[in-house]
Structure formats: C-alpha cells, structure tokens
Design a protein around this motif. Structure first.
Motif, short mmCIF file in Angstrom:
data_model
loop_
_atom_site.label_atom_id
_atom_site.label_comp_id
_atom_site.label_asym_id
_atom_site.label_seq_id
_atom_site.Cartn_x
_atom_site.Cartn_y
_atom_site.Cartn_z
N SER A 23 6.37 -0.88 9.36
CA SER A 23 5.72 0.44 9.36
C SER A 23 4.25 0.34 9.76
CB SER A 23 5.80 1.05 7.95
OG SER A 23 5.08 0.21 7.04
N ASP A 25 0.60 -0.70 11.96
CA ASP A 25 -0.05 -0.30 13.21
C ASP A 25 0.31 -1.23 14.37
OD1 ASP A 25 -2.30 1.18 14.63
OD2 ASP A 25 -3.02 -0.87 14.78
N GLY A 53 9.95 -4.01 5.59
CA GLY A 53 8.63 -3.69 5.04
C GLY A 53 8.74 -3.07 3.66
N LEU A 125 1.95 -8.68 9.14
CA LEU A 125 1.56 -8.33 7.77
C LEU A 125 0.08 -8.60 7.56
CD1 LEU A 125 4.43 -10.34 6.03
CD2 LEU A 125 4.30 -7.83 6.13
N LYS A 152 -2.77 -13.29 14.11
CA LYS A 152 -4.14 -13.65 13.77
C LYS A 152 -4.68 -12.65 12.76
CE LYS A 152 -7.09 -10.97 16.57
NZ LYS A 152 -8.42 -10.77 16.51
N ARG A 227 -9.71 2.11 13.29
CA ARG A 227 -9.44 0.87 12.54
C ARG A 227 -10.69 0.39 11.80
NH1 ARG A 227 -7.25 -3.78 15.26
NH2 ARG A 227 -6.07 -4.20 13.37
N PHE A 230 -10.29 -2.18 8.94
CA PHE A 230 -10.14 -3.57 9.35
C PHE A 230 -11.46 -4.10 9.94
CE2 PHE A 230 -9.72 -5.88 13.40
CZ PHE A 230 -9.34 -7.13 12.91
P1 NDP Z 1 -1.10 -2.52 8.76
O1 NDP Z 1 -1.89 -2.47 7.52
O2 NDP Z 1 -1.08 -1.34 9.66
O3 NDP Z 1 0.41 -2.88 8.41
C1 NDP Z 1 0.75 -3.84 7.46
C2 NDP Z 1 2.25 -3.83 7.24
O4 NDP Z 1 2.56 -4.80 6.25
C3 NDP Z 1 2.79 -2.51 6.74
O5 NDP Z 1 4.00 -2.24 7.42
C4 NDP Z 1 3.06 -2.79 5.26
O6 NDP Z 1 4.13 -2.05 4.76
C5 NDP Z 1 3.48 -4.23 5.32
N1 NDP Z 1 3.37 -4.88 4.01
C6 NDP Z 1 2.26 -5.01 3.24
N2 NDP Z 1 2.57 -5.67 2.10
C7 NDP Z 1 3.89 -5.94 2.16
C8 NDP Z 1 4.80 -6.59 1.29
N3 NDP Z 1 4.41 -7.12 0.13
N4 NDP Z 1 6.08 -6.70 1.67
C9 NDP Z 1 6.51 -6.18 2.84
N5 NDP Z 1 5.69 -5.55 3.72
C10 NDP Z 1 4.40 -5.44 3.38
O7 NDP Z 1 -1.61 -3.84 9.53
P2 NDP Z 1 -1.60 -4.11 11.11
O8 NDP Z 1 -0.27 -3.72 11.64
O9 NDP Z 1 -2.79 -3.53 11.71
O10 NDP Z 1 -1.79 -5.70 11.16
C11 NDP Z 1 -0.75 -6.61 10.86
C12 NDP Z 1 -1.21 -8.00 11.30
O11 NDP Z 1 -1.42 -8.01 12.70
C13 NDP Z 1 -2.54 -8.45 10.67
O12 NDP Z 1 -2.48 -9.83 10.47
C14 NDP Z 1 -3.56 -8.13 11.75
O13 NDP Z 1 -4.70 -8.94 11.67
C15 NDP Z 1 -2.74 -8.44 13.00
N6 NDP Z 1 -3.22 -7.76 14.21
C16 NDP Z 1 -3.26 -6.39 14.26
C17 NDP Z 1 -3.69 -5.75 15.40
C18 NDP Z 1 -3.71 -4.25 15.49
O14 NDP Z 1 -4.21 -3.74 16.51
N7 NDP Z 1 -3.22 -3.53 14.49
C19 NDP Z 1 -4.15 -6.52 16.59
C20 NDP Z 1 -4.02 -7.95 16.44
C21 NDP Z 1 -3.59 -8.52 15.29
P3 NDP Z 1 3.83 -0.73 3.89
O15 NDP Z 1 3.02 0.16 4.74
O16 NDP Z 1 5.18 -0.24 3.63
O17 NDP Z 1 3.08 -1.22 2.67
#
Ligand code: NDP
Length: 479
Positions: A23, A25, A53, A125, A152, A227, A230
């Motif tokens: 779910s 970003d 998730g 995550l 990362k 963002r 973050f």
């Molecule tokens: P988000 O906060 O948007 O998403 C995090 C996800 O992790 C959500 O789907 C959340 O689910 C899930 N989650 C959190 N805790 C748990 C748990 N205990 N069990 C299962 N699922 C869990 O983060 P991003 O998508 O932005 O980033 C994810 C990773 O990607 C990070 O490491 C970030 O540094 C990296 N990244 C992100 C970029 C970006 O543009 N977004 C670019 C480059 C790297 P729920 O919402 O249901 O809690």
C-alpha cells in the motif's frame, strides 16, 4: 561464455514477486509502473504478483491499485500501445493480497511458503521494519532460491548496515541479495562502461596525470512532491550522495573489469569505494544549503521551512556538495565533486570530466584554449565532447566545438530495469553488502559534522542554480 556473464536474457526462473509494502508510495508510484513497462516488453512472462502489507485491504482494492499503477484502470494503457495490455490485465486480475504484519513472528514465513516458488521478496518497507522482518526470519522459512530485493537506505549507518548484512548473510547467499539503487540501472551503468572501455583513446588519459576534476551533478527542479515527512529527516546528503552519486562515481573511477560478470564489476567498485574519503576539513570539502522562496518557471515555491511537514529546526539541507578523494595511484589529487539538490532552476543530471590545461599550445594560435571535457548525461543519456578547433573565420583562432551523441536508452522505466535485473538474476546491477557499508563510511563523518553545525547552512532562492558563490560548471546548459 561464462553463464553469469551472459545472464538469462529472455526467460526467468522466479515464479512470484512478493511486494512487502503493497500500500506504500514506492509500490504505487514507481514499482508497479516499472513492472508494467517490463511486462509490456515481454520481460515478466509467467510471473505471479503478490502484494502484502499491514493494511486491511480487500483483494479488489489491491487489484484496483495494481490496475491504476499499470495505467489500465480507465481502459488506457500506460505500456507501449496495446502490446502487453492483455498481459497487464491478466497479471492484475490474478494478483493476490495478503494482510500481514512482517514484524510478527512467523507471519511473513507463512506467506512465502504459500506462493509459487522460487520467490523474489521486495522489501518496499520503512528501513526499520525491513530490519525487524529480517531479524525474525530463519533460513528454513525461505523457500529454495529465494531472492531478497532491498530498498535504500540499506541501514542507517555503517554499524546498522553491517548488522543487516550479517542478518541477511545468514539467510541467503550474497548474490541473491539485491540492494537496490535505481541509478545503477542497466542503461546508466552500461553506457558509462561502454564509453570508457570500448574506446582506445580514453583509458591512457583517464587518470590524475591528465584529469583535473570530475563533477557529478544531480540537480532537480522538483520540490518535495508531498514527501516532506521522509525528506525533512533525510536531506540531500543521505538521500542522494550516500547512494546514487557515489554509485555513479564508482563507475567513472573503477579499473577495467575483465568481464561484465557481477564478481568482476563489483570487485572493481569495492576497490574504488574503499579508497574513497571526504577530506576532514569539512568546512572546505563540503557545502550545504536550503532553498528560500522563489519561482521555478511559472511555479511559486515557498520557503523550504514553510513547506507543510517541514520543521525548520531540523536544519535539513536541500542542496549538498561534497568533494571526494580516491586515494589510489590513478586518482590521487583529483577532486570528485558530487552535488545534488532540489528546487533548482533546471534539471541537470550528468558527470563532467575536465582535463588538465595543456602543458604548451604552439605559439601563434589565438583565441582561447579551454579545457577538454567529456560530459556524460545520465538522464537523458547523452555524451558530449567539448574540444577546441580552428575557426570559423580566422584559421589561427581556436574556438569551442561540441561533439554530441545520444546514448542508448532502454524503453524500461527505472524500476522496470531494477525488476528486469532481479528476474534475470543479474546481481551486477545491485549494490554488494561491503559496498553498502563503505558508502556509509564515506558519508557518516559529514553527517556528523553537519549535525554539529561545523559547516554553515547557506541559502539559495528556489529556481536559481544554488548559492551565488558556489563555483562549479553551473553555467553550462543541461545536456
Ligand atoms: P511508505 O511509508 O509509503 O510505505 C510503507 C509500506 O510499508 C506501507 O505499505 C506499510 O503498510 C508497510 N508496512 C509498514 N509496517 C509494516 C509491517 N509491520 N508489516 C507489513 N507492512 C508494513 O514508504 P515508501 O513506499 O515511500 O518507501 C518504502 C521503501 O522504499 C523505503 O525504504 C524507502 O526509503 C524506499 N524508497 C522510496 C522511494 C519513494 O519515492 N517512495 C524512492 C526510493 C526508495 P501500511 O500502510 O498498511 O502500514
């Protein structure tokens, strides 16, 4: 030819891609559209997609998200033309969602055992959640030939990266752990290696005797894009330098690998990283700045500190510059200047290699003799050679000429390249564990110096090219 040199180009053995953080970003904005681009090129045939998730999502909600990110929710097809559209629909329709807390003992293992194998597990995550999830896994929890794809930042410093390496090493072999840096996509890496090592004239001059400096810029005209949460706790130094820009630096600086095999290339990268450091007079070797109100094109941009979700007291830099030295015989004395920032006037993503002044120009020539330069654009992928030639007009007079070439760009989105490398088992395009630790070792002292305010936080108006007195090759128009 060694089979790992020529990885599976067409087929893949991975049966299921499990995205943890379904779910989130990254999944919606980058990962799924990247997967769509790969599917549209026939690169994910037979692959099952599973989302997992924390959220209590129904199967319909997840499938709807997949369709939306694939660009097929309203009948339109984000992938090229109609090619791949059926495949996209098919994958979305057959995809399933598992509600799972990956930090609860045994839950993730249960999901992994329930899907078609081998499986690639994408950890999209928050970093702390990834660490906890890995801590809870045992080797027996992982089906045979499981791959981990890890986003990362990998750890939050040297020590935590080392610890995470140890945890994953106990679970699966290093070349099945894919630490993602999407700047290390096939296009960028192969374009740099191709130009450097397929042209006889470059290698003899690619060293401190002939090169004055190397600049690697990643200037963006985008702002926070929602963002702030973050970015305000990360900043340009940790977001961009620790990963992306050091990776590009390593490909410009590495010694020639004998093959494109992951071991050969990643050994060469590791040598560069181990020899690299930022000189410890940080007020001279680093700079940081934060944007103030301004205009980018027609867009009005507020002060960074007034952006929603930003806490001015964090002193977060939106523009960072560091000077890295590589202490080996090829590069000693050559500054590698890495700079990246947001809310700048123009997007500029390139590496500029500037040669030393000539020892002597035959007396009699007029005009200006300017340094020979090679500019390599990493988005768009372009090459430009800046040289002095005679004329026009006076044949004795030297003038600048720019020889340009478009480099090959793949039709895949950056995360399509990442996923292709995962599915074709090409670890060469991912960061090896030792290199992830080295990148933190290079950056950590700067993070500390900036936290101690040893380096002033300067300002620049949004839409400008940075603080006025920052001397760089900023006057260049983007490639
Ligand atoms: P988000 O906060 O948007 O998403 C995090 C996800 O992790 C959500 O789907 C959340 O689910 C899930 N989650 C959190 N805790 C748990 C748990 N205990 N069990 C299962 N699922 C869990 O983060 P991003 O998508 O932005 O980033 C994810 C990773 O990607 C990070 O490491 C970030 O540094 C990296 N990244 C992100 C970029 C970006 O543009 N977004 C670019 C480059 C790297 P729920 O919402 O249901 O809690």
């Amino acid at each position: 030819m060694n089979s790992s040199t020529n990885p599976k180009q067409d087929g893949h053995e991975i049966k299921t891609l499990v995205i943890l953080g379904a779910s989130g970003d990254l999944t919606a904005r980058l990962l799924l559209p990247g997967l769509a681009s790969l599917i549209s090129m026939g690169g994910a045939e037979g692959l099952n997609l599973v989302g997992a998730g924390n959220s209590d999502w129904s199967q319909e909600k997840w499938r709807g998200q997949v369709q939306e990110s694939f660009g097929i929710s309203s009948g339109e097809d984000k992938a090229n033309g109609t090619v791949g559209k059926n495949e996209l629909q098919e994958m979305a329709k057959n995809s399933s969602y598992h509600q799972v807390d990956v930090t609860a003992e045994g839950e993730l293992a249960k999901v992994l055992k329930s899907v078609a194998q081998p499986v690639a597990v994408y950890f999209a995550l928050p970093p702390s959640v990834t660490e906890k999830a890995c801590d809870l896994l045992n080797p027996d929890d992982l089906p045979k030939n499981t791959r981990f794809v890890m986003e990362k930042p990998f750890g939050s410093g040297q020590e935590s990266a080392r610890k995470l390496n140890k945890t994953v090493e106990a679970l699966l072999p290093e070349n099945h752990v894919y630490r993602v840096d999407h700047f290390r996509g096939t296009g960028t890496v192969l374009n740099i290696l191709g130009v450097r090592f397929a042209n006889h004239f470059l290698e003899p001059v690619w060293n401190t005797r002939h090169i004055e400096k190397v600049e690697i810029f990643f200037d963006e005209n985008i702002t926070l894009e929602g963002r702030a949460g973050f970015y305000d706790s990360t900043g340009a130094l940790q977001d961009m330098m620790q990963s992306h820009l050091l990776q590009i630096m390593s490909f410009i600086a590495l010694d020639e690998p004998a093959t494109l095999d992951e071991r050969d290339v990643r050994d060469r990268i590791a040598e560069v990283m181990r020899a690299a450091e930022v000189g410890n007079d940080y007020a001279k070797t680093t700079r940081r700045a934060r944007y103030t109100a301004g205009k980018i094109g027609d867009r009005k941009v507020p002060n960074y500190v007034d952006e929603p979700g930003v806490d001015g007291k964090n002193n977060t830099e939106t523009l960072a510059e560091i000077e890295v030295r590589i202490n080996n015989s090829r590069w000693t004395g050559v500054p590698f200047i890495l700079r990246s920032g947001k809310s700048l006037g123009e997007d500029k993503m390139e590496a500029i290699v500037t040669f030393k002044p000539l020892p002597h120009l035959p007396t009699g020539f007029t005009g200006t003799s300017t340094a020979t330069r090679i500019r390599m654009g990493v988005g768009p992928a372009k090459l430009q050679l800046d040289i002095d030639v005679n004329g026009p007009g006076d044949i004795y007079s030297l003038n600048r000429a720019e020889l340009r070439a478009d480099l090959n760009e793949t039709d895949l989105l950056p995360y399509g390249e990442v996923l292709k490398a995962v599915l074709t088992d090409n670890a060469m395009f991912f960061v090896r564990g030792d290199t992830a630790v080295e990148c933190w070792r290079i950056i950590e002292p700067v993070v500390e110096a900036w936290a101690n305010n040893d380096v002033p936080l300067e300002e620049y108006p949004a839409g400008s090219s940075g603080p006025e007195d920052w001397e760089t090759s900023r006057e260049d128009t983007p490639l």
